[in-house]
Design an enzyme around this catalytic site. Structure first.
Site, PDB file in Angstrom:
ATOM      1  CB  CYS A 117      -0.972   0.371   1.047  1.00  0.00           C
ATOM      2  SG  CYS A 117      -2.506  -1.195   1.318  1.00  0.00           S
ATOM      3  CG  HIS A 257      -2.967   3.733   2.001  1.00  0.00           C
ATOM      4  ND1 HIS A 257      -3.303   3.451   0.497  1.00  0.00           N
ATOM      5  CD2 HIS A 257      -3.090   2.847   2.461  1.00  0.00           C
ATOM      6  CE1 HIS A 257      -4.232   1.662   1.335  1.00  0.00           C
ATOM      7  NE2 HIS A 257      -3.917   1.408   1.980  1.00  0.00           N
ATOM      8  CG  ASN A 287      -6.773  -0.807   0.901  1.00  0.00           C
ATOM      9  OD1 ASN A 287      -5.994  -0.176   0.019  1.00  0.00           O
ATOM     10  ND2 ASN A 287      -6.060  -1.144   1.867  1.00  0.00           N
TER      11      ASN A 287
HETATM   12  O1  UT7 Z   1      -3.697  -1.091   3.577  1.00  0.00           O
HETATM   13  C1  UT7 Z   1      -2.970  -1.595   4.297  1.00  0.00           C
HETATM   14  C2  UT7 Z   1      -3.136  -2.205   5.782  1.00  0.00           C
HETATM   15  N1  UT7 Z   1      -4.008  -2.425   6.208  1.00  0.00           N
HETATM   16  C3  UT7 Z   1      -4.929  -2.116   6.988  1.00  0.00           C
HETATM   17  O2  UT7 Z   1      -4.634  -0.979   7.640  1.00  0.00           O
HETATM   18  C4  UT7 Z   1      -5.791  -2.534   8.080  1.00  0.00           C
HETATM   19  C5  UT7 Z   1      -5.403  -2.645   9.540  1.00  0.00           C
HETATM   20  N2  UT7 Z   1      -6.687  -3.499  10.181  1.00  0.00           N
HETATM   21  C6  UT7 Z   1      -8.302  -3.190   9.647  1.00  0.00           C
HETATM   22  O3  UT7 Z   1      -8.489  -1.963   9.053  1.00  0.00           O
HETATM   23  C7  UT7 Z   1      -8.536  -3.612  10.396  1.00  0.00           C
HETATM   24  O4  UT7 Z   1      -8.292  -4.652  11.265  1.00  0.00           O
HETATM   25  C8  UT7 Z   1     -10.488  -4.622   9.743  1.00  0.00           C
HETATM   26  C9  UT7 Z   1     -10.955  -3.806   9.476  1.00  0.00           C
HETATM   27  C10 UT7 Z   1      -9.306  -5.401   9.185  1.00  0.00           C
HETATM   28  C11 UT7 Z   1     -10.737  -5.111  10.735  1.00  0.00           C
HETATM   29  O5  UT7 Z   1     -11.510  -4.689  11.965  1.00  0.00           O
HETATM   30  P1  UT7 Z   1     -11.329  -4.507  13.595  1.00  0.00           P
HETATM   31  O6  UT7 Z   1     -11.982  -3.359  14.378  1.00  0.00           O
HETATM   32  O7  UT7 Z   1      -9.372  -4.779  13.744  1.00  0.00           O
HETATM   33  O8  UT7 Z   1     -11.809  -5.879  13.798  1.00  0.00           O
HETATM   34  P2  UT7 Z   1     -11.293  -6.894  14.158  1.00  0.00           P
HETATM   35  O9  UT7 Z   1     -10.407  -7.850  13.461  1.00  0.00           O
HETATM   36  O10 UT7 Z   1     -10.480  -7.137  15.732  1.00  0.00           O
HETATM   37  O11 UT7 Z   1     -13.100  -8.579  14.544  1.00  0.00           O
HETATM   38  C12 UT7 Z   1     -13.658  -8.062  15.691  1.00  0.00           C
HETATM   39  C13 UT7 Z   1     -14.672  -9.115  15.555  1.00  0.00           C
HETATM   40  C14 UT7 Z   1     -14.059 -10.446  15.364  1.00  0.00           C
HETATM   41  O12 UT7 Z   1     -15.026 -10.752  16.128  1.00  0.00           O
HETATM   42  P3  UT7 Z   1     -15.252 -11.381  17.329  1.00  0.00           P
HETATM   43  O13 UT7 Z   1     -13.776 -12.100  18.235  1.00  0.00           O
HETATM   44  O14 UT7 Z   1     -14.873  -9.998  18.502  1.00  0.00           O
HETATM   45  O15 UT7 Z   1     -16.190 -12.298  17.604  1.00  0.00           O
HETATM   46  C15 UT7 Z   1     -14.345 -10.612  14.288  1.00  0.00           C
HETATM   47  O16 UT7 Z   1     -14.824 -11.855  13.573  1.00  0.00           O
HETATM   48  O17 UT7 Z   1     -15.597  -8.991  14.087  1.00  0.00           O
HETATM   49  C16 UT7 Z   1     -14.961 -10.152  13.692  1.00  0.00           C
HETATM   50  N3  UT7 Z   1     -15.434  -9.756  12.056  1.00  0.00           N
HETATM   51  C17 UT7 Z   1     -16.615  -9.096  11.668  1.00  0.00           C
HETATM   52  N4  UT7 Z   1     -17.819  -8.882  11.805  1.00  0.00           N
HETATM   53  C18 UT7 Z   1     -19.070  -8.645  10.610  1.00  0.00           C
HETATM   54  C19 UT7 Z   1     -13.500  -9.289  11.392  1.00  0.00           C
HETATM   55  N5  UT7 Z   1     -14.781  -9.181   9.904  1.00  0.00           N
HETATM   56  C20 UT7 Z   1     -16.042  -9.165   9.757  1.00  0.00           C
HETATM   57  C21 UT7 Z   1     -16.954  -8.786   9.103  1.00  0.00           C
HETATM   58  N6  UT7 Z   1     -18.377  -8.388   9.880  1.00  0.00           N
HETATM   59  N7  UT7 Z   1     -16.566  -7.929   7.563  1.00  0.00           N
END
Ligand code: UT7
Length: 331
Positions: A117, A257, A287
């Site tokens: 990215c 970004h 993204n």
């Molecule tokens: O561009 C290159 C660099 N990339 C980035 O900068 C991306 C960085 N990361 C992020 O933007 C975020 O971490 C994400 C958007 C990918 C995820 O958001 P988050 O707030 O960090 O969520 P999480 O991974 O901590 O997940 C929270 C909960 C989990 O459930 P439990 O374990 O709390 O029950 C996930 O399983 O949300 C669940 N979850 C979803 N729920 C509904 C994960 N993906 C989804 C989804 N829909 N699509």
């Protein structure tokens, strides 16, 4: 002749027509519009349908054609084409070389630049260095990614984030002190395992096993990447301001970004910037990896004024990240 700086003198952008909405994703994986919108800021993204049989070069060429529509450029005068991409058409054969030929840049040399990215940000540094040194006069920098080609649409943690698109900018010499002013670019290989595509490279070439294990798709440990992204992108942006004694009032625009609205907000807050100065189109495109920064320029071009102070910031796989301070060169 005065000191040369490297200014952006034209921009172009392109996104494919097909719109993949959050509602559509609800039908494909266990997710919902509210979760995606609140956690990422994304409402929809554009996809180049696989039936089209086209790769990232298609997006790149369209973005350059848009640039050519807006500014008369003789493609034969372009010295160098840099294609920032994480999804080249094929491995080994340079996608940039193909794009350069297709757009008529027959006197240019061309290469792909791969830094996840941060590819476009690094590309700005490379393009500007060639111009400022006087080595070349016209450098075309393109960011293009067909992220849908490496996304697993059964994995809700990644398929909601990425989209396809491309943007292009032309760098030319400027003697008024406009253009790229300063940069702070970093990388750290500690990030290698947190955001990657495991198979298809030299460590793990394609095999029946890798296909069966779905290892030709992007894997992301979102939480870890998020943590590094927030702190490093905000640090880099704050640092470039410090290095150049810029206050929040001096900064006209943050060009961040587009990975996650929460990362963008954290960066803007750290810089003390009002939301009205933050470029954002993540809600429409998601993204697009190497294309986020030039697509922002393309969308906001009409609002930019000569002399505006732009701070670009990005964070990506590897890890790679940084910030660039650039003075806009035209109205
Ligand atoms: O561009 C290159 C660099 N990339 C980035 O900068 C991306 C960085 N990361 C992020 O933007 C975020 O971490 C994400 C958007 C990918 C995820 O958001 P988050 O707030 O960090 O969520 P999480 O991974 O901590 O997940 C929270 C909960 C989990 O459930 P439990 O374990 O709390 O029950 C996930 O399983 O949300 C669940 N979850 C979803 N729920 C509904 C994960 N993906 C989804 C989804 N829909 N699509």
């Amino acid at each position: 002749m005065g000191k040369l700086s490297a200014a952006i003198t034209a921009v172009g952008g392109y996104v494919p027509e097909f719109v993949l909405t959050n509602k559509m994703l609800e039908e494909m994986v266990e997710t919902n519009d509210e979760w995606i919108t609140t956690r990422t800021g994304i409402q929809e993204r554009r996809i180049l349908k696989p039936e089209e049989g086209e790769g990232s070069s298609y997006l790149a060429i369209k973005a350059v054609q848009d640039l050519f529509r807006k500014k008369q450029v003789d493609p034969k005068e372009i010295d160098l084409v840099i294609l920032a991409t994480a999804t080249p058409d094929t491995l080994v054969a340079s996608t940039a070389a193909y794009v350069a030929s297709k757009i008529g840049a027959t006197n240019a040399f061309a290469y792909d630049l791969l830094a996840a990215c941060s590819s476009f940000l690094y590309g700005m540094s490379s393009a500007a260095a060639y111009i400022a040194s006087g080595t070349y006069k016209k450098v075309l920098l393109i960011g293009a990614d067909k992220m849908s080609s490496i996304i697993d649409y059964t994995d809700r943690t990644t398929c909601i984030i990425f989209g396809d698109g491309a943007g292009a900018v032309l760098f030319e010499a400027n003697e008024e002190g406009l253009g790229l002013q300063d940069e702070y670019l970093r990388s750290d290989g500690i990030g290698r395992t947190y955001l990657s595509m495991d198979a298809g490279g030299s460590i793990l070439p394609a095999s029946e096993e890798t296909v069966k294990n779905r290892q030709h798709y992007i894997y992301q440990d979102g939480k870890t990447v998020f943590k590094f992204a927030v702190s490093n992108m905000a640090d880099a942006a704050a640092r470039i301001m410090d290095q150049n004694q810029l206050t929040h009032e001096d900064v006209s625009w943050l060009v961040p970004h587009q990975a996650n609205k929460r990362i963008i907000d954290a960066t803007a807050n750290r810089m003390g910037l009002d939301h009205s100065k933050v470029m954002m189109n993540i809600q429409r495109y998601g993204n697009t990896t190497s294309a986020t920064l030039p697509l922002l320029l393309s969308d906001y071009e009409a609002q930019l004024k000569k002399g505006d102070n732009l701070v670009f910031a990005a964070f990506g796989g590897g890890f790679t990240w940084g910030a660039i301070y650039l003075k806009w060169a035209y109205n």
